[in-house]
Design a protein around this motif. Structure first.
Motif, short mmCIF file in Angstrom:
data_model
loop_
_atom_site.label_atom_id
_atom_site.label_comp_id
_atom_site.label_asym_id
_atom_site.label_seq_id
_atom_site.Cartn_x
_atom_site.Cartn_y
_atom_site.Cartn_z
N GLY A 1 -18.65 -84.01 -61.93
CA GLY A 1 -17.83 -83.61 -60.80
C GLY A 1 -17.58 -82.11 -60.79
O GLY A 1 -17.65 -81.46 -59.74
N ALA A 2 -17.29 -81.55 -61.97
CA ALA A 2 -17.06 -80.11 -62.06
C ALA A 2 -18.29 -79.34 -61.62
O ALA A 2 -18.19 -78.32 -60.93
N GLY A 3 -19.47 -79.85 -62.00
CA GLY A 3 -20.70 -79.18 -61.59
C GLY A 3 -20.89 -79.18 -60.10
O GLY A 3 -21.34 -78.19 -59.51
N ARG A 4 -20.56 -80.31 -59.44
CA ARG A 4 -20.69 -80.37 -57.98
C ARG A 4 -19.78 -79.37 -57.29
O ARG A 4 -20.19 -78.65 -56.38
N TRP A 5 -18.50 -79.34 -57.71
CA TRP A 5 -17.56 -78.40 -57.08
C TRP A 5 -17.98 -76.95 -57.36
O TRP A 5 -17.91 -76.09 -56.47
N ALA A 6 -18.41 -76.69 -58.62
CA ALA A 6 -18.78 -75.32 -58.98
C ALA A 6 -20.00 -74.84 -58.19
O ALA A 6 -20.06 -73.69 -57.75
N ARG A 7 -20.96 -75.73 -58.01
CA ARG A 7 -22.15 -75.34 -57.25
C ARG A 7 -21.81 -75.12 -55.78
O ARG A 7 -22.34 -74.21 -55.13
N ARG A 8 -20.94 -75.95 -55.26
CA ARG A 8 -20.52 -75.76 -53.87
C ARG A 8 -19.80 -74.43 -53.70
O ARG A 8 -19.99 -73.73 -52.70
N LEU A 9 -19.00 -74.07 -54.69
CA LEU A 9 -18.32 -72.78 -54.65
C LEU A 9 -19.33 -71.63 -54.75
O LEU A 9 -19.24 -70.64 -54.01
N ALA A 10 -20.32 -71.77 -55.64
CA ALA A 10 -21.32 -70.72 -55.82
C ALA A 10 -22.17 -70.52 -54.57
O ALA A 10 -22.66 -69.42 -54.32
N GLU A 11 -22.33 -71.59 -53.80
CA GLU A 11 -23.18 -71.51 -52.61
C GLU A 11 -22.40 -71.24 -51.33
O GLU A 11 -22.99 -71.22 -50.25
N HIS A 12 -21.09 -71.04 -51.45
CA HIS A 12 -20.31 -70.79 -50.24
C HIS A 12 -20.74 -69.46 -49.62
O HIS A 12 -20.77 -68.43 -50.30
N PRO A 13 -21.09 -69.46 -48.33
CA PRO A 13 -21.61 -68.23 -47.71
C PRO A 13 -20.64 -67.06 -47.76
O PRO A 13 -21.06 -65.90 -47.79
N LEU B 1 -18.92 -66.07 -50.15
CA LEU B 1 -18.95 -65.42 -51.45
C LEU B 1 -20.34 -64.89 -51.80
O LEU B 1 -20.59 -64.53 -52.94
N ALA B 2 -21.22 -64.85 -50.80
CA ALA B 2 -22.60 -64.43 -51.06
C ALA B 2 -22.67 -63.03 -51.64
O ALA B 2 -23.54 -62.72 -52.46
N GLU B 3 -21.77 -62.14 -51.20
CA GLU B 3 -21.81 -60.75 -51.65
C GLU B 3 -20.97 -60.51 -52.90
O GLU B 3 -20.96 -59.40 -53.42
N VAL B 4 -20.27 -61.52 -53.36
CA VAL B 4 -19.46 -61.38 -54.58
C VAL B 4 -19.89 -62.47 -55.56
O VAL B 4 -19.15 -63.40 -55.85
N GLY B 5 -21.12 -62.31 -56.04
CA GLY B 5 -21.70 -63.33 -56.90
C GLY B 5 -20.92 -63.57 -58.17
O GLY B 5 -20.92 -64.69 -58.71
N HIS B 6 -20.23 -62.54 -58.68
CA HIS B 6 -19.45 -62.75 -59.91
C HIS B 6 -18.31 -63.73 -59.67
O HIS B 6 -17.99 -64.56 -60.52
N ARG B 7 -17.71 -63.62 -58.49
CA ARG B 7 -16.62 -64.54 -58.17
C ARG B 7 -17.15 -65.93 -57.81
O ARG B 7 -16.56 -66.95 -58.17
N ALA B 8 -18.28 -65.97 -57.13
CA ALA B 8 -18.84 -67.25 -56.69
C ALA B 8 -19.36 -68.08 -57.85
O ALA B 8 -19.23 -69.31 -57.87
N THR B 9 -19.96 -67.41 -58.83
CA THR B 9 -20.67 -68.14 -59.89
C THR B 9 -19.87 -68.31 -61.16
O THR B 9 -20.35 -68.93 -62.11
N SER B 10 -18.66 -67.78 -61.22
CA SER B 10 -17.94 -67.76 -62.50
C SER B 10 -17.73 -69.17 -63.05
O SER B 10 -17.99 -69.43 -64.24
N TRP B 11 -17.27 -70.10 -62.21
CA TRP B 11 -17.01 -71.45 -62.72
C TRP B 11 -18.29 -72.25 -62.92
O TRP B 11 -18.34 -73.16 -63.76
N LEU B 12 -19.33 -71.91 -62.19
CA LEU B 12 -20.62 -72.56 -62.44
C LEU B 12 -21.14 -72.19 -63.82
O LEU B 12 -21.70 -73.02 -64.54
N LEU B 13 -20.95 -70.93 -64.21
CA LEU B 13 -21.36 -70.49 -65.54
C LEU B 13 -20.58 -71.24 -66.62
O LEU B 13 -21.15 -71.63 -67.65
N VAL B 14 -19.29 -71.42 -66.42
CA VAL B 14 -18.48 -72.14 -67.40
C VAL B 14 -18.97 -73.58 -67.54
O VAL B 14 -19.16 -74.09 -68.65
N THR B 15 -19.20 -74.22 -66.40
CA THR B 15 -19.65 -75.62 -66.42
C THR B 15 -21.01 -75.75 -67.10
O THR B 15 -21.21 -76.63 -67.96
#
Length: 919
Positions: free
Chosen positions: A679-691, A693-707
């Motif tokens: 479940g965490a992976g699904r939410w994190a990926r959805r956050l990382a792919e939110h348009p 946040l496309a220009e702020v990849g550090h903010r978009a991908t932070s929780w995906l990296l943790v997961t």
């Protein structure tokens, strides 16, 4: 003199014609005989009458010698040469100053070998009459021909070239087109081996003409483009070459000049006096800046002179159309031009075609149909003409109305919405700026700014979106309108992590609501301002003093009355205050926990009654935070999932997007905290792919990296961490503690890989993000312990996890408590700690219900009991949870054949082998 000798005039006749003495004529004839190396006067006359007949050994091209080097144009040079080889009449067409003549001269020199009877250049600029005989006379003069008795000059030229294989370059044909066109047509029909290369701002419209549009200087390649090379070359001629490091800035500057060669050269000539910053400042008035410099032709001494030359060739109706369409900032269609020019579409379409033919407009075919565009210098020139004839206000007013219509149509988002918005965005901006400066157009400007704020947010240009909402509020005459648009600005500020702006806009919205006679609206704004200060404290630079927040809540309560929305907002702010005060000393009293949860639940209940999903989401966020601080990880996770379900179909408004982004992060954290890695992976990926946040990849991908770090997905971590780091550096390396878990997770993966160099680099990033209690006792301890246990350093892990759960639980609730106590138990068992059994028992109670943490505790207990079957059973649990690293680790710990299987799994993951536990 040579031409008159070719006409077989005697010395006396030549002297009379030129008003000089016979002796002077004899001197000139002797000089010509010597210079041209011919034996007698008869040979001199043959030489004068046309291309040499006796010597057919490829004469040197009769081309003017350029005073400056030819830069770039490799592609255009090859293309035009290829066209010239296939067609006998080629017209290089383009606007004034684009570089037609230099390209034609260079190509003519390249092609000279294919024309044994010579290459001849004819400059038509000095001609003022389009009469065919005048054109033919100019060509004859260039060829060295004189008029023959009883024969017209055009016939003389045709006779001289009848059997010649030659290239004739006719330069600058546009102003004498009526004479050039029939001359070229007769020339091609009479002289089958002659080729014509013409340059013009408009095609000649003769049979067999092949048009080659000369584009501006190439801008592709950034700092290595042709446009940049031209600027650097011409600027270097001043003796002060620009620094190589400025090439990217020069590229942007040349792009603003549309790559027009003349404009670039004129700008480069002023490099030493203005510098690049001065040149950039002058872009708003290119016609004034791009002037000066001694040139052979007046029309190329400035961009304005070049445009005056083209403008003078237009019919009055076309001049009117050119100046009226100059208000368009970008491309436009014939329909748009008709609206703004206040004319019939058919008439406008014909006029646009003529302007294209004169190279004053560029034409392209797009999904919207045929589109037209003026280069920036031409657009500024047209705007000047508009002002001079007093049509500016009326034309720009029509442009504003057209922009309002376009903005209204764009509100409905379709598949091609982004393309349609980009096509009109610059016009919307320009119209807003013009209307905002006119008191009688403030209402239009306010509507445009508000629409722009909406559209820019949807386009994910949220910085400008915020400023447009703020602009609309300043332009609004109605305070209720100002309040509404300020609330939008506050939501956008939240999306941008600008808590102080968010707070300021809410306070301003409350003031506007009061002026509008809306106390309930003011109450809601004040309460939300206070609640945001509690909910999003990490987004604020200024810490809101407790007294200020309490005063806001009190004022909001007083204004709320019986309004349910206002009451719900006040309850939310009050819940935030109670939560903050209850845990201010990190040691809440026993009675504070239920009181705080009850307060948060009350806020949820009131928000639910309003039917506003965003208000309820905000209240659920506060409730989840309260449950987390109380140590109820599973309740917090359930609340986070409830919040996500509520926001599933929320529209993409600024407020809805702000809530959704925050909820996605919260849901990811909740999933990690209770062992729901899938479940965490699904939410994190959805956050990382939110348009957004496309220009702020550090903010978009932070929780995906943790997961991904916790599941052991090494390849994904290595890929995504590159995006994180690039974006973080591009954003100025902000020291946000919320990014700490991501950096620590990446460092941990490099530690498991045995790459200490990369691990140290990410450790440096982690230190830049600042030290927090979570780094000390939460995620930092968890990730450090994982590496230590992998390397067999169980004793070090025991020391890193030395504080008991009761000492650190407040710092590690929500996500890290279960991970902390489970790894603490395993470290104690592997290190042979005397209290290992107590650690396992304590951990089992805390993590009950968490599949991953529970499996780690079960594995520790099995190791303690030396029960290998129980130990191996946990591997299946890890596999089912998607935790591949822990599954492989379990098999290595089991020993025997299982150890080989586990080692192979670790290798497949890209990890270093596990080390045996140090004695």
């Amino acid at each position: 003199m040579l031409a008159l000798v070719g006409d077989h005039l005697s010395n006396a006749e030549i002297g009379a014609r030129l008003f000089i003495s016979v002796r002077t004529v004899e001197s000139h004839v002797s000089s010509l005989l010597r210079k041209l190396d011919v034996p007698d006067r008869r040979a001199l006359a043959r030489h004068a009458s046309g291309p040499p007949q006796a010597d057919r050994s490829r004469p040197a091209p009769a081309l003017p010698t350029p005073l400056t080097s030819f830069v770039g144009r490799t592609r255009e040079r090859a293309e035009l040469l290829g066209v010239l080889e296939e067609h006998r009449q080629v017209t290089a067409v383009g606007p004034g100053g684009v570089g037609k003549t230099r390209l034609a001269l260079t190509v003519a020199a390249d092609a000279a070998g294919a024309y044994p009877d010579g290459v001849w250049f004819v400059d038509l600029v000095p001609i003022t009459s389009p009469d065919l005989s005048v054109v033919a006379g100019t060509v004859a003069l260039a060829l060295g021909l004189g008029e023959q008795p009883g024969r017209g000059i055009d016939e003389t030229v045709l006779a001289a070239l009848a059997d010649r294989c030659a290239l004739l370059v006719l330069d600058n044909c546009e102003h004498v087109q009526d004479g050039v066109a029939p001359f070229v047509e007769r020339l091609l029909a009479t002289c089958p081996r002659v080729t014509v290369l013409a340059t013009s701002r408009a095609r000649m419209m003769v049979p067999f003409e092949r048009v080659y549009p000369v584009p501006p200087m190439s801008l592709s390649g950034g700092g290595d483009s042709d446009a940049v090379e031209l600027f650097m070359d011409r600027a270097a001629a001043s003796g002060w070459p620009p620094n190589h490091a400025l090439r990217e800035q020069v590229s942007e500057f040349c792009a603003r000049l549309d790559g027009v060669a003349l404009a670039i050269e004129l700008a480069a000539a002023r490099w030493t006096t203005l510098g690049l910053d001065g040149l950039e400042a002058g872009l708003s008035d290119q016609l004034r800046m791009l002037a000066g410099g001694a040139r052979a032709e007046d029309r190329h001494r400035s961009v304005r002179a070049a445009l005056d030359w083209s403008h003078a060739l237009l019919e009055p109706d076309d001049r009117l159309l050119l100046r009226r369409v100059s208000v368009f900032a970008k491309s436009f269609t014939a329909d748009a031009a008709a609206r703004v020019a206040a004319s019939e579409r058919g008439v406008v379409a014909d006029g646009l075609a003529r302007l294209v033919e004169q190279s004053l407009l560029a034409v392209t075919v797009s999904p919207r149909g045929t589109e037209y565009r003026a280069l920036e210098t031409i657009r500024q020139y047209g705007a000047e003409q508009l002002d001079q004839v007093g049509e500016s206000v009326d034309t720009r007013t029509r442009h504003v109305h057209w922009c309002l219509t376009q903005a209204a149509d764009l509100v409905v988002v379709g598949a091609d919405w982004r393309v349609r918005f980009d096509a009109v965005a610059d016009d919307l901006r320009a119209a807003t700026a013009w209307a905002a400066d006119r008191p009688d157009r403030r209402a239009d400007a306010c509507r445009l700014a508000w629409n722009l704020g909406d559209l820019l947010f949807t386009r994910n240009l949220i910085g400008e979106s915020q400023s447009r909402y703020e602009q609309a509020a300043a332009l609004a005459d109605d305070p209720a309108t100002a309040a509404s648009v300020l609330r939008q600005a506050a939501a956008v500020a939240g999306c941008r992590m600008r808590g102080d702006d968010m707070y300021r806009f809410r306070r301003e919205a409350a003031d506007a609501a009061r002026r509008a006679g809306d106390p309930a609206g003011a109450s809601r704004d004040l309460a939300i301002a206070a609640a945001d200060a509690y909910r999003f404290a990490s987004k604020f630079v200024r810490v809101l003093p407790p007294g200020e927040a309490i005063a806001l809540i009190a004022e909001a309560r007083e204004l709320a009355g019986e309004d349910p929305d206002a009451q719900a907002a006040v309850a939310l702010a009050e819940a935030g205050r109670v939560l903050t005060e209850a845990f201010a000393d990190r040691r809440p009293t026993e009675g504070a926990v239920p009181e705080t949860i009850a307060c948060a639940q009350h806020a949820v209940d009131l928000a639910h009654r309003t039917g506003d999903p965003l208000a309820e989401s905000a209240a659920l966020d506060t409730l989840a935070g309260t449950q987390s601080w109380a140590g109820d990880t599973f309740a917090a996770a359930a609340t986070a999932r409830r919040r996500m379900a509520l926001l599933e179909f929320t529209p993409d408004t600024p407020a809805g997007t702000h809530e959704l982004i925050e909820a996605l992060a919260e849901a990811t954290e909740a999933g990690l905290g209770v062992g729901d890695l899938a479940g965490a992976g699904r939410w994190a990926r959805r956050l990382a792919e939110h348009p957004l946040l496309a220009e702020v990849g550090h903010r978009a991908t932070s929780w995906l990296l943790v997961t991904d770090a916790l599941t052991g997905d090494v390849d994904e971590v290595l890929t995504v961490s590159g995006r994180f780091l690039e974006s973080w550096h591009r954003s100025g390396s902000p020291a946000r503690s919320v990014l700490g878990p991501a950096a620590a997770g990446v460092a941990m993966i490099h530690g498991l890989r045995g790459d200490d160099t990369a691990g140290a680099e990410w450790g440096a990033v982690l230190r830049q993000l600042g030290t927090s209690p979570g780094q000390t006792h939460g995620y930092g301890a968890v990730f450090d312990a994982l590496v230590m246990l992998h390397r067999g350093q169980a004793g070090d892990a025991v020391e890193r996890l030395a504080p008991a759960p009761g000492e650190v639980w407040l710092w590690v609730t929500w996500i890290w408590l279960h991970w902390y106590v489970a790894l603490r138990a395993e470290a104690g068992v592997l290190a042979g700690s005397p209290d290992a059994g107590d650690r396992v028992a304590e951990a089992r109670t805390i993590v009950a219900g968490n599949p991953v943490a529970g499996a780690i505790v079960e594995r520790a207990d099995a190791l303690l009991a030396q029960d290998m079957s129980r130990l191996l059973a946990t591997a299946d649990v890890f596999d089912a949870a998607g935790c591949r690293y822990q599954a492989a680790r379990t098999r290595v710990l089991a020993g025997g054949d299982q150890a080989d299987r586990g080692a192979a799994a670790l290798a497949d993951l890209g990890l270093a082998p596990m080390a045996p536990v140090a004695p």
